[in-house]
Design a protein around this motif. Sequence first.
Motif, mmCIF file in Angstrom:
data_model
loop_
_atom_site.group_PDB
_atom_site.id
_atom_site.type_symbol
_atom_site.label_atom_id
_atom_site.label_comp_id
_atom_site.label_asym_id
_atom_site.label_seq_id
_atom_site.Cartn_x
_atom_site.Cartn_y
_atom_site.Cartn_z
ATOM 1 N N SER A 225 25.680 20.100 36.551
ATOM 2 C CA SER A 225 26.977 19.646 36.069
ATOM 3 C C SER A 225 28.076 20.392 36.827
ATOM 4 O O SER A 225 28.091 21.613 36.875
ATOM 5 N N PHE A 244 34.154 26.879 30.549
ATOM 6 C CA PHE A 244 33.662 25.952 31.564
ATOM 7 C C PHE A 244 33.976 24.543 31.088
ATOM 8 O O PHE A 244 33.689 24.174 29.952
ATOM 9 N N THR A 245 34.606 23.756 31.971
ATOM 10 C CA THR A 245 34.925 22.381 31.600
ATOM 11 C C THR A 245 34.636 21.434 32.752
ATOM 12 O O THR A 245 34.840 21.772 33.915
ATOM 13 N N THR A 246 34.140 20.263 32.399
ATOM 14 C CA THR A 246 33.974 19.222 33.413
ATOM 15 C C THR A 246 35.198 18.310 33.429
ATOM 16 O O THR A 246 35.299 17.420 34.271
ATOM 17 N N THR A 250 41.952 17.150 31.309
ATOM 18 C CA THR A 250 42.385 16.988 29.907
ATOM 19 C C THR A 250 43.049 18.241 29.350
ATOM 20 O O THR A 250 43.309 18.326 28.146
ATOM 21 N N LEU A 326 27.113 26.571 22.743
ATOM 22 C CA LEU A 326 25.927 27.382 22.995
ATOM 23 C C LEU A 326 26.270 28.551 23.913
ATOM 24 O O LEU A 326 27.025 28.391 24.871
ATOM 25 N N TYR A 329 24.955 28.335 27.817
ATOM 26 C CA TYR A 329 25.389 27.280 28.738
ATOM 27 C C TYR A 329 26.819 27.569 29.157
ATOM 28 O O TYR A 329 27.643 27.966 28.314
ATOM 29 N N ILE A 334 34.486 27.176 25.028
ATOM 30 C CA ILE A 334 35.062 25.921 25.525
ATOM 31 C C ILE A 334 36.529 25.787 25.146
ATOM 32 O O ILE A 334 37.004 26.379 24.182
ATOM 33 N N MET A 335 37.223 24.996 25.955
ATOM 34 C CA MET A 335 38.527 24.523 25.515
ATOM 35 C C MET A 335 38.254 23.192 24.838
ATOM 36 O O MET A 335 37.551 22.333 25.378
ATOM 37 N N HIS A 340 39.539 13.558 23.384
ATOM 38 C CA HIS A 340 38.695 12.981 24.430
ATOM 39 C C HIS A 340 37.260 13.486 24.434
ATOM 40 O O HIS A 340 36.532 13.305 25.406
ATOM 41 N N ASP A 341 36.868 14.144 23.372
ATOM 42 C CA ASP A 341 35.487 14.608 23.281
ATOM 43 C C ASP A 341 35.039 14.458 21.833
ATOM 44 O O ASP A 341 35.703 14.943 20.910
ATOM 45 N N ARG A 343 32.600 15.688 20.001
ATOM 46 C CA ARG A 343 32.283 16.878 19.181
ATOM 47 C C ARG A 343 33.558 17.594 18.759
ATOM 48 O O ARG A 343 33.726 17.987 17.603
ATOM 49 N N LYS A 410 21.479 22.735 33.045
ATOM 50 C CA LYS A 410 20.913 22.744 31.687
ATOM 51 C C LYS A 410 19.626 23.566 31.681
ATOM 52 O O LYS A 410 19.284 24.188 30.694
HETATM 53 C C1 ANZ Z 1 36.862 20.156 27.926
HETATM 54 C C2 ANZ Z 1 36.476 18.764 27.771
HETATM 55 C C3 ANZ Z 1 37.244 17.652 27.557
HETATM 56 C C4 ANZ Z 1 35.110 18.601 27.919
HETATM 57 C C5 ANZ Z 1 36.675 16.428 27.459
HETATM 58 C C6 ANZ Z 1 34.477 17.400 27.826
HETATM 59 C C7 ANZ Z 1 35.266 16.302 27.591
HETATM 60 P P1 ANZ Z 1 28.142 18.900 30.602
HETATM 61 O O1 ANZ Z 1 28.378 17.592 31.283
HETATM 62 O O2 ANZ Z 1 26.989 18.851 29.662
HETATM 63 O O3 ANZ Z 1 28.074 20.045 31.554
HETATM 64 N N1 ANZ Z 1 30.850 22.688 27.085
HETATM 65 C C8 ANZ Z 1 30.959 23.622 28.043
HETATM 66 N N2 ANZ Z 1 30.204 24.698 27.748
HETATM 67 C C9 ANZ Z 1 29.615 24.429 26.580
HETATM 68 C C10 ANZ Z 1 28.738 25.156 25.755
HETATM 69 N N3 ANZ Z 1 28.327 26.386 26.087
HETATM 70 N N4 ANZ Z 1 28.319 24.597 24.607
HETATM 71 C C11 ANZ Z 1 28.735 23.354 24.263
HETATM 72 N N5 ANZ Z 1 29.575 22.638 24.996
HETATM 73 C C12 ANZ Z 1 30.010 23.147 26.152
HETATM 74 O O4 ANZ Z 1 29.368 19.135 29.607
HETATM 75 C C13 ANZ Z 1 30.376 20.025 29.918
HETATM 76 C C14 ANZ Z 1 31.371 19.959 28.798
HETATM 77 O O5 ANZ Z 1 30.722 20.429 27.605
HETATM 78 C C15 ANZ Z 1 32.528 20.855 29.050
HETATM 79 O O6 ANZ Z 1 33.676 20.099 29.363
HETATM 80 C C16 ANZ Z 1 32.825 21.411 27.669
HETATM 81 O O7 ANZ Z 1 33.706 20.469 27.105
HETATM 82 C C17 ANZ Z 1 31.504 21.381 26.979
HETATM 83 F F1 ANZ Z 1 37.407 15.360 27.248
HETATM 84 O O8 ANZ Z 1 35.670 20.820 28.383
HETATM 85 B B1 ANZ Z 1 34.532 19.977 28.192
#
Ligand code: ANZ
Length: 825
Positions: A225, A244-246, A250, A326, A329, A334-335, A340-341, A343, A410
């Motif tokens: 990822s 960490f954010t993908t 956002t 978690l 990971y 997380i932010m 847009h998410d 959970r 993962k």
């Molecule tokens: C902000 C955000 C906005 C996210 C959004 C997603 C959507 P993958 O693809 O599985 O790598 N994340 C990061 N670390 C995490 C952790 N330790 N436990 C649970 N969730 C975690 O998913 C990465 C996204 O999962 C990251 O991007 C973070 O949420 C969350 F509209 O950041 B995201």
Amino acid sequence: MRYDFKKIEKKWQDIWAKNNYKIWQINNKAKKFYLLDMFPYPSGEGLHVGHVEGYTASDILSRFYRMKGYDVLHPMGFDAFGLPAEVYAVKMKTLPQELVAKNVKKFKEQLKALGFSYDWTKEINTTDPDYYKWTQWIFLKLFERGLAYEAEVPVNWCPHCQTVLADEEVVAGCCERCGQPVTRKKMKQWMLKITAYADRLLKDLDLLDWPERVKTMQRNWIGRSEGYELNFKVKGFDEYIKVFTTRLDTIFGATFLVLSPEHPLVLKIAQKNYRREVEEYLYHAGQRSDLERQMEKEKTGVYLGALAINPATREEIPIWVSDYVLMNYGTGAIMAVPAHDQRDFDFAQKYHLAIREVISPDGQKQNNLEAPYEGEGILINSGPFNGQKSEEAREKIALYLNARPAVNYKMRDWVFSRQRYWGEPIPIIKCPKCGYVPLKEKDLPLMLPKVKHYEISDTAESPLAKIKDWVNVKCPKCHGPAQRETNTMPQWAGSSWYYLAYILKPKLKTPASEAKKFWDQKLLKHWLPVDLYIGGIEHAVLHLLYARFWHKFLYDLKIVPTPEPFKRLVNQGIILGENGEKMSKSLGNVVDPLTIIKKYGADTLRLYEMFMGPLTDPKPWSTNGISGVYRFLLRVWQLAQNNGPKAKKEKSAKAKPRIKLTPKERYELEQLRHKTIKKVTEDLEALRFNTAISALMEYSNRLNFVSRLLEKKEWQKHLATLVILLSPFAPHLSEEIWRSVLGHKNSIQKEKWPRASSRYLKESEIAFIIQINGKMRQTLKVKADLDEEAIKKLALAQPKVKKYLAGQRVKKTIFIKNKLINFVI
Ligand code: ANZ
Ligand code: ZN
């Protein structure tokens, strides 16, 4: 003569065994084929029909490629460490060693009874000390390179099996083996750093001719990822929270932060009034495994009383702790962007946290916040980035906020120790002064000592821990008192390199201190990679990932010459019960291959399992189908008996005058012979066993029909072709006919695979000429040998012909078979 399959099969199996399977060995430096079966775990239950399916397919191909002149490696062995043997041995009050020996013997008898052409001189057994000496040697190399290490980690613990499980062995929160719920525990465990190979394990999937489904499973398991890491300042502390954010695009919608319960900052920044609630939450979260946490629908969490600064909006946002984040990971924090998410959305709704939309599908529409919009789109409410596309905005925001690109996987490191007895001892000594001291190569194998008691103590120590005179040793370095590691390796260790052990079988006894001699480069270069690996889908991520990892490690040590072990992989389809359900004891629909062999013979069972349908399809068992295949073999047998040279002699006194086939009929029969050769060859190359068998049935039916009308020589030619083509499928019957009826001295297996001659494969369609008054007007593709009536009808239906003949009277037609028709007007 009766088709006495019992006698015939036993006879040839004994002869094949007598010359020590030399018959299977062909020397050819230029052309090799390594055909590997997933070796069985020798359970007390013996072979099941699923084993027979995959093993028959590979046996057919081995015989086929040998006859095509390839040097074929087709070995078999036993994956005999592991919990079931230990549990069963305890129950039966015997030693796993003895149980395994007994089961292996039984398995071998069954494999032999199926007529598989294994080169038994290459047999291996993972529990043989000469074998696990090298498993331990590979472990030492991993340790030397820092790829094996011990760490205190939360592990999956199966209270029923009393052992740690790898993530891969936990299915939906339960032990893969016994089905009991798995709990969490912090324990010191040996780990293998498979994550160091994550990128290569992912990328090199592209090199492989594997089922797409298996590749996808591995890709998802590795779970690469790409995203960004960035820091949020904690208000009033000299601390930053890294997330960490993908979806950095956002960030203007990040309205709170969430830390994992294990995050080290949680207790540091939790405010006094919130502490008790936080501590309580952490305690309860600690009881649950990552898997349970992820499966939980209802999200829970508590506010820390602390605030962070969103670097994009400069707003103060609350910091929460929740177990949907978690620790192992990303960064464990997380932010949260609830708009847009999913959970984050659920969490924000439950705890009434701010939800701000920052991505619109089209830049206009807003979502009314009934559900999060998780797709890409156009940025809104995002200051200087409004109107930009989300995919493009990520990079720009990263520059603007100084966020670093980051990649996460993962996949975790492989938990490599088990608290059980029946596994390879880990060759490490723990010295209070020197720390971890690896055994010297010359001291391998570290033998598994015999034990009396298999129970595990409350402290979750392996049964080996109780054998004090084995555990307590002198440190090889400082000679002070030290202790052996008492955990053993997991069941997956021995199978991670067994395909190399077959190649190196003649050298297995080499002392581990002469490793260079053991890893014979000439042999390895000749045989690697495995050309075709046949086995069940259930190993898609466990064994097949571990073996690729070890192979790549050995590749880095320059021990193996190829970056990947298994060039091509084929998963056989599952064989279901007669009722279409999965075979299981409780449903009473299990078919025992041995019962079938007794009733119909091994050749019938082999042929039937290949005739059921395409190899890779799931397919239900059918008793009717089996007797149909049996009748086919019976007819082949009778065919040979009725018409063999011997039979003729006996009958010569009262022989009736034979009516011969016409030359044309003979030609057609020869054509069918070549077509059958072509079809069976192509089908075998493409693993289409069922259609190859159909072609053989067709040919044999035709032969049955004309057999009495053929000259002896010609008859023998056809019978020989039939049995040669049949021999990979039904080796016993074919060998018997080949030698006893056709009178050959050498095994049919030594025969060259026949080639189809293109002369006989010509299309039977011909270009037929249509003339009008002797002038060619059109050619017409038609089947050969059509009569005048049929051709006339076809020709008169052609628009062009119709045009010429419009309003005319045909005075005469001239017809030349297979050539032309002339309409005279
Ligand atoms: C902000 C955000 C906005 C996210 C959004 C997603 C959507 P993958 O693809 O599985 O790598 N994340 C990061 N670390 C995490 C952790 N330790 N436990 C649970 N969730 C975690 O998913 C990465 C996204 O999962 C990251 O991007 C973070 O949420 C969350 F509209 O950041 B995201
Ligand atoms: Zn020491």
